[in-house]
Design an enzyme around this catalytic site. Sequence first.
Site, PDB file in Angstrom:
ATOM      1  N   PRO A  80       0.812  -1.208   0.000  1.00 30.44           N
ATOM      2  CA  PRO A  80       0.000   0.000   0.000  1.00 30.44           C
ATOM      3  C   PRO A  80       0.845   1.256   0.000  1.00 30.44           C
ATOM      4  CG  PRO A  80      -0.032  -1.029   2.174  1.00 30.44           C
ATOM      5  CD  PRO A  80       0.768  -1.928   1.277  1.00 30.44           C
ATOM      6  N   ASP A  81       0.310   2.294  -0.600  1.00 31.57           N
ATOM      7  CA  ASP A  81       0.948   3.600  -0.560  1.00 31.57           C
ATOM      8  C   ASP A  81       0.709   4.161   0.838  1.00 31.57           C
ATOM      9  OD1 ASP A  81       1.745   6.213  -0.779  1.00 31.57           O
ATOM     10  OD2 ASP A  81       0.684   6.600  -2.654  1.00 31.57           O
ATOM     11  N   PHE A  82       1.786   4.448   1.569  1.00 26.53           N
ATOM     12  CA  PHE A  82       1.579   4.835   2.976  1.00 26.53           C
ATOM     13  C   PHE A  82       0.927   6.204   3.108  1.00 26.53           C
ATOM     14  CE2 PHE A  82       5.936   6.464   2.419  1.00 26.53           C
ATOM     15  CZ  PHE A  82       5.810   7.721   2.968  1.00 26.53           C
ATOM     16  N   ARG A  83       0.862   6.928   1.998  1.00 29.89           N
ATOM     17  CA  ARG A  83       0.157   8.202   2.072  1.00 29.89           C
ATOM     18  C   ARG A  83      -1.357   8.027   1.960  1.00 29.89           C
ATOM     19  NH1 ARG A  83       4.845   9.510  -0.379  1.00 29.89           N
ATOM     20  NH2 ARG A  83       4.028   8.855  -2.375  1.00 29.89           N
ATOM     21  N   ASN A 103      10.642   4.225  -4.936  1.00 26.61           N
ATOM     22  CA  ASN A 103      10.307   3.030  -4.153  1.00 26.61           C
ATOM     23  C   ASN A 103      11.559   2.380  -3.578  1.00 26.61           C
ATOM     24  OD1 ASN A 103       7.739   3.571  -5.008  1.00 26.61           O
ATOM     25  ND2 ASN A 103       7.747   2.045  -6.629  1.00 26.61           N
ATOM     26  N   ASP A 130      11.354  -0.851  -2.435  1.00 27.55           N
ATOM     27  CA  ASP A 130      10.894  -2.234  -2.261  1.00 27.55           C
ATOM     28  C   ASP A 130      11.658  -3.281  -3.077  1.00 27.55           C
ATOM     29  OD1 ASP A 130       9.879  -1.882  -4.881  1.00 27.55           O
ATOM     30  OD2 ASP A 130       7.906  -1.268  -4.107  1.00 27.55           O
ATOM     31  N   HIS A 186      15.232   7.255  -3.076  1.00 27.79           N
ATOM     32  CA  HIS A 186      14.941   7.106  -1.646  1.00 27.79           C
ATOM     33  C   HIS A 186      15.673   5.900  -1.052  1.00 27.79           C
ATOM     34  CE1 HIS A 186      10.927   9.585  -1.763  1.00 27.79           C
ATOM     35  NE2 HIS A 186      11.993  10.299  -2.024  1.00 27.79           N
TER      36      HIS A 186
END
Length: 249
Positions: free
Chosen positions: A31-34, A101, A103, A118
């Site tokens: 999920p997009d944490f925003r 990302n 991930d 990031h």
Amino acid sequence: MSASSVAELIRGAGSVVALTGAGISVPSGIPDFRTPGTGLWEKVDPMEVAHINVFRRDPERFWHFYGQRFQTLEDKEPNGAHRALARLQDAGIVGAVITQNIDRLHAKAGSRDLVEVHGSIAHSSCQTCRAGYPLDDVRDRQSADPDGIPRCDCGQPLKPDVVLFGEYLPVAALTRAEHLAASADLMLCIGSSLEVYPVASLPQMTLDTGGQLAIITQGPTPYDGRAAARCGGDVEAEMGEIVASLGLL
Ligand code: ZN
């Protein structure tokens, strides 16, 4: 209309760079944490815990949270959108992939020339002696430590090589990303709301130097009015259609 118009732009462009955000990993179950109320981020405020100050003052609390974060990311697999992008790179159509990302899914899908602005969970390092450790080793060290803190051989807590809240972006990656943005004929913006600075300024650099934007993202972005093509559907489906339109299935 939209996916085929992106394919048309790709055909007409000499150099193509991709910029990806959280949206490309959503179909992989990340999920997009925003987005409020999703997954791990529901229970804690990431801006409070995933902060460089928490890491420095209370590494036990930081790693209690970040260890869970690693766990949720570790078993995830790339989806059709990651694979489509890797296919475009294989075909020599897309050069580098700039991603927000952490991930590792672009790498798992076979993408090369990644600019991870990031950082990535793939490794952690010691802030004192700079030694680096791969993810599996970090996980082992975390389980072995009585406080749940993965430690360097020198005894200091390791820090994941991701950009935490309160930290600057890695200068080398950002400089490379800016150079790529400024020299691209076409930037494919995939799964990013293009709202988080300074990465959000990259499409502007492409526009300023005469390049074009294609936006493949659900939901609005500040660049929608200036994009040469806009796809707002499911990111896997849209990327699959683009690859198909180029005859690369
Ligand atoms: Zn060390």
